[in-house]
Structures are given as C-alpha cells and as structure tokens.
Scaffold this motif. Structure first.
Motif, short mmCIF file in Angstrom:
data_model
loop_
_atom_site.label_atom_id
_atom_site.label_comp_id
_atom_site.label_asym_id
_atom_site.label_seq_id
_atom_site.Cartn_x
_atom_site.Cartn_y
_atom_site.Cartn_z
N ALA A 289 -42.04 1.21 -13.14
CA ALA A 289 -43.07 0.52 -13.92
C ALA A 289 -43.80 -0.50 -13.05
O ALA A 289 -45.02 -0.63 -13.07
CB ALA A 289 -42.45 -0.17 -15.13
N LEU A 290 -43.01 -1.21 -12.25
CA LEU A 290 -43.60 -2.23 -11.37
C LEU A 290 -44.53 -1.57 -10.35
O LEU A 290 -45.62 -2.06 -10.07
CB LEU A 290 -42.46 -2.98 -10.66
CG LEU A 290 -42.84 -4.27 -9.98
CD1 LEU A 290 -43.24 -5.30 -11.01
CD2 LEU A 290 -41.67 -4.78 -9.15
N ARG A 291 -44.07 -0.43 -9.82
CA ARG A 291 -44.90 0.27 -8.83
C ARG A 291 -46.22 0.72 -9.46
O ARG A 291 -47.29 0.59 -8.87
CB ARG A 291 -44.14 1.48 -8.28
CG ARG A 291 -43.36 1.15 -7.01
CD ARG A 291 -43.02 2.42 -6.25
NE ARG A 291 -42.23 3.34 -7.04
CZ ARG A 291 -40.90 3.28 -7.16
NH1 ARG A 291 -40.23 2.35 -6.51
NH2 ARG A 291 -40.24 4.14 -7.89
N GLU A 292 -46.12 1.22 -10.67
CA GLU A 292 -47.31 1.68 -11.37
C GLU A 292 -48.29 0.51 -11.57
O GLU A 292 -49.48 0.62 -11.31
CB GLU A 292 -46.88 2.28 -12.72
CG GLU A 292 -48.01 2.56 -13.70
CD GLU A 292 -48.88 3.73 -13.26
OE1 GLU A 292 -48.42 4.51 -12.41
OE2 GLU A 292 -50.04 3.82 -13.75
N ALA A 465 -39.74 -14.08 -10.62
CA ALA A 465 -39.20 -13.10 -9.68
C ALA A 465 -39.97 -11.78 -9.77
O ALA A 465 -40.20 -11.11 -8.76
CB ALA A 465 -37.73 -12.88 -9.95
N VAL A 466 -40.38 -11.43 -11.00
CA VAL A 466 -41.19 -10.22 -11.17
C VAL A 466 -42.52 -10.39 -10.44
O VAL A 466 -42.97 -9.51 -9.72
CB VAL A 466 -41.44 -9.94 -12.68
CG1 VAL A 466 -42.30 -8.71 -12.86
CG2 VAL A 466 -40.12 -9.78 -13.42
N VAL A 467 -43.11 -11.58 -10.61
CA VAL A 467 -44.38 -11.88 -9.95
C VAL A 467 -44.23 -11.83 -8.43
O VAL A 467 -45.07 -11.28 -7.71
CB VAL A 467 -44.88 -13.27 -10.40
CG1 VAL A 467 -46.00 -13.76 -9.50
CG2 VAL A 467 -45.35 -13.21 -11.85
N LEU A 470 -44.23 -8.28 -7.41
CA LEU A 470 -45.57 -7.72 -7.58
C LEU A 470 -46.44 -8.11 -6.39
O LEU A 470 -47.19 -7.30 -5.85
CB LEU A 470 -46.16 -8.28 -8.88
CG LEU A 470 -47.08 -7.40 -9.70
CD1 LEU A 470 -46.51 -6.01 -9.88
CD2 LEU A 470 -47.31 -8.06 -11.06
N ALA A 471 -46.29 -9.38 -5.96
CA ALA A 471 -47.07 -9.86 -4.81
C ALA A 471 -46.65 -9.09 -3.57
O ALA A 471 -47.49 -8.71 -2.74
CB ALA A 471 -46.84 -11.36 -4.62
N ALA A 472 -45.35 -8.81 -3.45
CA ALA A 472 -44.87 -8.08 -2.28
C ALA A 472 -45.49 -6.69 -2.25
O ALA A 472 -45.90 -6.21 -1.19
CB ALA A 472 -43.35 -7.99 -2.31
N TYR A 473 -45.60 -6.05 -3.42
CA TYR A 473 -46.23 -4.72 -3.48
C TYR A 473 -47.68 -4.79 -3.08
O TYR A 473 -48.24 -3.86 -2.53
CB TYR A 473 -46.11 -4.13 -4.89
CG TYR A 473 -44.82 -3.40 -5.13
CD1 TYR A 473 -44.48 -2.30 -4.34
CD2 TYR A 473 -43.94 -3.79 -6.12
CE1 TYR A 473 -43.30 -1.61 -4.55
CE2 TYR A 473 -42.76 -3.11 -6.34
CZ TYR A 473 -42.44 -2.02 -5.55
OH TYR A 473 -41.28 -1.35 -5.76
N SER A 474 -48.31 -5.92 -3.38
CA SER A 474 -49.72 -6.08 -3.02
C SER A 474 -49.86 -6.55 -1.58
O SER A 474 -50.95 -6.90 -1.15
CB SER A 474 -50.40 -7.10 -3.94
OG SER A 474 -50.17 -6.75 -5.27
#
Ligand code: SF4
Ligand code: SF4
Ligand code: FES
Lengths: 493, 186
Positions: A289-292, A465-467, A470-474
């Motif tokens: 879900a996070l990747r999406e 932590a979710v944020v 998410l930043a790491a994915y970006s």
C-alpha cells in the motif's frame, strides 16, 4: 482563619473548611461514603464520625465546620467503635454478592471493612431486606438496589453537575431506594461518572460489566482526545487490552469525564480498527500500500501537483512530520496547517465546541513551518492544480467539496475504517494515541502528552514513521527516528 | 550467618577399599529382591501404572484432577469470580465471564480452562473458591500425556458431579438457591 488541632497536630485552614478537609490537609484520612469533594455535603452515611473535645456526641467530619481552637481526635476508641458500628449498620442488608459484583476490589464496603471493622455479622441472612437486583438504567449503567447504601452521591451528581435530576430516593425507611423519576432516561451524556462515584457496587458500567476483575488492571495516566477540552484520564488495561478509562481529577481541567470521551477507547480495539492498507476498497498489506501511495505521489510530484493537509486530530509530532514531508521531501508549497476553530465549553460542564483535540497544537506547527490557508488550498484544488492530496481522514472531510468537484486523488491516514471518506483512493493505517505518545495542546493552552497504555497492532506504525518511510520512497530522508525528532524546530513555548 | 555442619566420615577400612566386596554386597540385595518377587509376586510394592492403580492414601485424593461442580439445573456452580485464577500461583486458570439474561445468578464462566501441564496441584484454587464450585477430588491422577493439548482442560471436560451430587451443602449463593427454588429444582 481558624486554627484547630487534629490528632495532636495543629492546622490552619480557611474559614468554612470542614473538619474532613482540614484533616485531609494534614494527611489524616477520615473514611467517608457520602462526602465527595465536588458535590454538596449531605452528611447521611455517618462514616466520618470524629471526636471533638467539648462536643457531647461524635460529629460528622464532612459537615462540621472547623472552628478556632477545636481539638479533634480521629483514632480514639470511641471513634473506632463508631466506625465499626456504622459499617455493621450499612452491611445489615447488604447482599454480600461480591463474587458477581464488578466493584469487588475497589469497593468502599470491602475496603473499610478490612480497615475499620473485621467484625462478624450478627444478623441472619434470611432477615435481610430484599431489593431489586440488576436492571439496566439509561444507555450505560446497571443499578442493583440491594447493594446501595443510600449515600445519595448519584442523586446529587445528577442534580448538581448535569442538572438533569433524573434520580431520586424513593420510599421511606426500609423501603428507601434509588430510582429514576418517571419520564426520565438517565442519558445525560455524563452518566458513567455515576458508576465512578458510587462507593459500592450499586451502579456499575454496562460497558465494563464482567469484562475484567479490577485487581488485574494496570493504570496508565493519559489524555482524552474526544474534544478540545483534553481531559486527563487514566486508562485501565491488562495484557494490551484497554478495558475502561476513568477521569483523573485535576484542578485545571476536569473532575468528570463525558460518556463520549470515556468510550472513545473502544474505537482502538473494535472490529472497525484499520490494521492494513486500503487501495480503493480492497485491503492490502501495509508495504505494498505504501509503495502504491509513493508511486502515485511520484507521478504527480513532477508537476508540483501534490498537496499535504495537516489535521487537528493528529498530535504535534505527526503534523510536524507531515509538514516536513511537504517541505523537505516533496518540496512543494501546497501544504496547509490552517484550521479555523471556535473553542470553549459548550454545555457548561466539559464538552467543547471544538470536537478536535489539537487545533492549538496545529497552530504551533503552522508557526514553525508556515503553509497556505485552507481557502487557498481549496481553491487550488478546485482549479485543478492539484492531482494528489495527502491528509488525515477526518481533516479530509473539511475539504471534501473541493476534492469532489475537481476529482482529485485523495490519500488518507486513518486509524479506523469508519473514518475513511467516500471516494478515497488509498488509505494508510497509523498508530492511535492509545498506542503511541503524542503531544496535544488543549483549549486552555495546556500542553499534554499521551502515554500509551497499549501497543499498536502488528505492522501498524506511528504516523511520523509512516511519513518517514514515504519520504524515503520519494528519495529523500527526513531522519525521523522518534517522535522527538519530529518535534525539532517547533517552538513549544 | 551461615551455619556449618561438620561431617565426620569414617575412614574406609581395607575391605571397603578393595571395592569388589562392597559391589557384591550391594548386588546381593538386588538379587535377593528379584527372587523374592519372582516366587511371591503378591508382595510387590510398585504397580504397573497407569494400567493398574492403588487406592490413594489418606487425603491424597484431594489433590487429584479438578472438576467444576454442577447445579441441579445443569448450570455450573462457578460464578466466574476469578478468585481461583487470582490465587493460582502457576497462572494456569483462564476464565472468561459472561452474563445470564434470565438466571438471577447473573454471572457464569463462558470459558474455564485449566492448563494441567502448568498446575502444581497445590489446591489453592479450591481454597479460594467462595462458591464451593471447584474441587480436586476426582481421584484421577494427572499423569503424562502424549501432547500438551491433552493436558488443557476446558469447561466441558471440567463440569461434572460425583455420584450423589448435586447437594445443597455448601451452596453459598443465595441467588442461585432462589433461582433453583423458583424452577422447582431444589
Ligand atoms: S491446584 Fe494450584 S496450580 Fe493447580 S490450578 Fe489449582 S491453584 Fe493453580
Ligand atoms: S473461585 Fe470458584 S466461583 Fe470463582 S471463578 Fe473459581 S471456580 Fe468459579
Ligand atoms: S461522609 Fe460524612 S456523613 Fe457521609
């Protein structure tokens, strides 16, 4: 300012103070049933009898005003005998059904019997006066008239605090019992306080009924997030399950707790709890879900079409993390931490006009990180400049019209399935503030931090932590390793 | 202060030092018992448990497997007060309480598990029970089992009366007695 002596110790008190309160100031505990610091004095239970020099009889400490030169004894033989006798009297008709009584373990009769009596009953079981056993009264309570000692705390609570006066002592003598007045419903929004103040097991909570014995419960002080009042509460829990919350009386904010706030803990563990990600309407694991979500953000990011919305339902930490995500990772100007809120006590007791707990905390985040106004964000969304909006579920509801009109993709953070707005593209779960610490500023400007009594369900992380992920994915690192990291740069004053 | 006990071991004499003599002496005891049992099997002290058991001596039968007593209407006497679970030093009892809508007793155990693999057979649960609902007098020894699951007793396995029960003796619960009376099941 009269000065009196209690058990040989002198104490000076304000005029009008009762002996019981004067003793409390000295740290001398006088047993009581009907006395309650926030209710009027009734003086009917006689448990607080003390010996006062020159008085011909024992006096009730709760209703006798302290006077200059008074000499009070609280542990003399006469007082001890009186306490034993009062207890014997109160227990004459008591059904002694402790094995099935939820109050057992925190019961005034049990405790005082152990401390002040230990006498054998001289009355036959068959001679006891029978009264009505359990019956549900109002949406939240159960009343057992047989256990009642007629201290009238419940009657006074309804008459003086909620001013709804549903309860009354009916009948006389042996027939006296607490009952609801005709045509009333005991749904005053504060009714569960009655279960707290009842010193015996006459009033018990339907929600807590038979769930757990009180001696198994561990207690964690934390705060209620039901509205901007931010009452102090104590969560009672065992083995990672919260069983009830009770008020933690304090002079600044609250003595009581409203039923809505008291039962708010249930959302955390109910079947409605979100423990996985949601894409459109299907549940999927958190990581995919996070990747999406990250992929959708990346798509829109190039054109500067991502917006982030803060929320007065989130802690300062989590809002600050969202602000950092917008500013430092997504490098966008489209973020908003601006919420208009009207605050103040709505009903004269506790419930606030502002249903969100952290509008004042949000202001601190705005001061530190800036951002655009809510109207500006709405107009940018309506103008179609924004393709993806990242928001907390309840805050997203505030801009839903703009979102709907423009057909913008909405990605929300939610702790409960019921919070997710219609037409949400993706939802990520986060740990509620019963499971992770968070800082909140209530309507009085008092900054308070939650202490988590339970652990988040497996795989559910705090929002910061979710944020961070998410930043790491970006492709950028926010370096958020703890809630404290998120607070950096915020002036908490 | 640690108390010290001095032991005066007798020094070994020559025969004992030789060792072989003592071995033979010891073996002769074993061999003597072997032949005594062979020719007179009725006197053997040990029994081939679990095929065969001997009556438990004295009050030892009050330390046998648990049971939950049943009222005359078939409901458990237990009211799920959690006293036994609280008293149990081995944390082997797990109760979940539920509410009767009809029965005036109000409370009963929906779940009552005893994990016999943890139980230390101390009898604290029986001592603690205010309702005389739990007993350890089935005279069944909690022996071995081939897997742990077999040692987990659930409510169904626990609920049973001994012959001659239910008796009203020790029925502490006024509400229960009244309920039974109202149904004509005293
Ligand atoms: S006998 Fe002792 S260890 Fe076994 S269940 Fe009862 S209280 Fe627990
Ligand atoms: S102590 Fe007795 S009544 Fe209470 S839960 Fe245990 S078996 Fe049931
Ligand atoms: S506390 Fe004083 S009479 Fe009840």
């Amino acid at each position: 300012m009269p000065t009196l002596t209690i058990d040989g110790k002198p104490v000076e008190v304000e005029k009008g103070t009762s002996i019981l309160e004067a003793a409390q100031k000295l740290g001398v505990y006088i047993p009581r049933y009907c006395y309650h610091p926030k209710l009027s004095v009734s003086g009917n239970c006689r448990m607080c009898l003390v010996e006062v020099e020159k008085a011909p009889k024992l006096l009730t400490a709760c209703s006798t005003e302290a006077a200059e030169g008074m000499v009070v004894r609280t542990v003399s033989d006469k007082v001890k005998a009186a306490r034993r006798d009062v207890l014997e009297y109160l227990l004459i008709n008591h059904p002694l059904d402790c094995p099935i009584c939820d109050q057992a373990g925190e019961c005034g009769l049990q405790n005082y019997y152990m401390d002040y009596s230990l006498a054998k009953s001289r009355f036959k079981n068959e001679d006891k006066v029978r009264r009505q056993k359990r019956r549900a009264l109002g949406p939240h309570l159960v009343l057992d008239n047989e256990r009642c000692i007629l201290c009238t705390r419940c009657v006074r609570f309804c008459a003086e605090v909620t001013k709804t006066a549903e309860l009354e002592v009916m009948g006389r003598g042996d027939h006296s019992h607490i009952d609801m007045k005709e045509g009333k419903a005991l749904d005053n929004g504060y009714s569960l306080n009655i279960a707290d103040i009842c010193p015996v097991g006459a009033w018990t909570s339907r929600d807590f009924r038979f769930k757990q014995r009180v001696w198994f419960l561990k207690k964690t002080p934390t705060i209620c997030l039901g509205c901007a009042t931010g009452c102090l509460i104590e969560a009672h829990h065992n083995e990672n399950t919260i069983y009830r919350t009770v008020p933690l009386p304090n002079p600044e904010t609250n003595t009581w707790l409203c039923d809505h706030g008291r039962l708010a803990y249930k959302a955390v563990q109910g079947g409605d709890r979100l423990v996985k990600g949601v894409i459109k309407n299907g549940l999927i694991d958190f990581e995919p879900a996070l990747r999406e979500v990250a992929a959708r953000i990346d798509e829109a990011r190039g054109a500067g079409a991502v917006a982030v919305l803060g929320s007065p339902w989130l802690s300062i930490e989590d809002n600050a993390a969202l602000a950092r995500l917008a500013k430092d990772a997504l490098k966008t100007e489209n973020y908003c931490f601006d919420f208009a809120s009207e605050q103040g006590i709505k009903d004269g007791i506790l419930i606030n006009k502002d249903p969100s707990p952290n509008a004042n905390g949000l202001r601190l985040v705005k001061d530190a990180h800036g951002g655009i106004s809510q109207a500006e964000l709405s107009s940018r969304i309506a103008a179609g400049q924004i393709k993806v909006v990242l928001a907390e579920a309840r805050a997203a509801g505030l801009i839903k019209d703009a979102l709907k009109a423009a057909g913008t993709r909405l990605i929300v953070f939610a702790a409960n399935k019921g919070e997710i707005p219609a037409a949400t593209y993706a939802t990520l779960p986060y740990a509620s503030y019963f499971e992770t610490p968070g800082t909140f500023v209530n309507y009085q400007g008092l900054r308070r931090r939650t202490t988590p009594p339970a652990e988040a369900p497996e795989g559910v992380k705090p929002l910061w932590a979710v944020v961070n992920k998410l930043a790491a994915y970006s492709g950028s690192s926010l370096r958020l390793d703890s809630a404290e990291d998120a607070l950096k740069g915020i002036d908490l004053k | 202060m640690i108390s010290v006990k001095k032991v005066n071991n007798k020094p070994l004499n020559l025969l004992e030092k030789i060792y072989l003599w003592e071995i033979a002496r010891g073996l002769s005891v074993t061999i003597r018992h072997f032949f005594a049992n062979l020719f007179n099997p009725g006197n053997i002290l040990t029994v081939p448990y679990p095929e065969k058991t001997i009556p438990l001596p004295g009050n030892a039968r009050f330390r046998t497997r648990h049971r939950l007593k049943v009222r005359s209407d078939g409901s458990p006497k237990c009211v799920a007060c959690f006293m036994c679970q609280t008293a149990c030093p081995a944390y082997c009892i797990r109760i979940e309480a539920a509410e009767y809508t009809e029965n005036t007793v109000e409370k009963y155990p929906a779940v009552f598990d005893i994990d016999l693999s943890r139980c230390v057979m101390c009898g604290m649960c029986v001592e603690a029970c205010p309702e005389d609902a739990i007993a350890m007098d089935t005279e069944e020894l909690t022996g071995g089992a081939l897997n742990r699951g077999e040692l987990l007793m659930t409510k169904d396995g626990l609920l049973r009366n001994l012959p001659g029960e239910p008796s009203r003796k020790g029925a502490a619960n006024r509400l229960a007695n009244e309920y039974l009376k109202s149904r004509g099941e005293e």
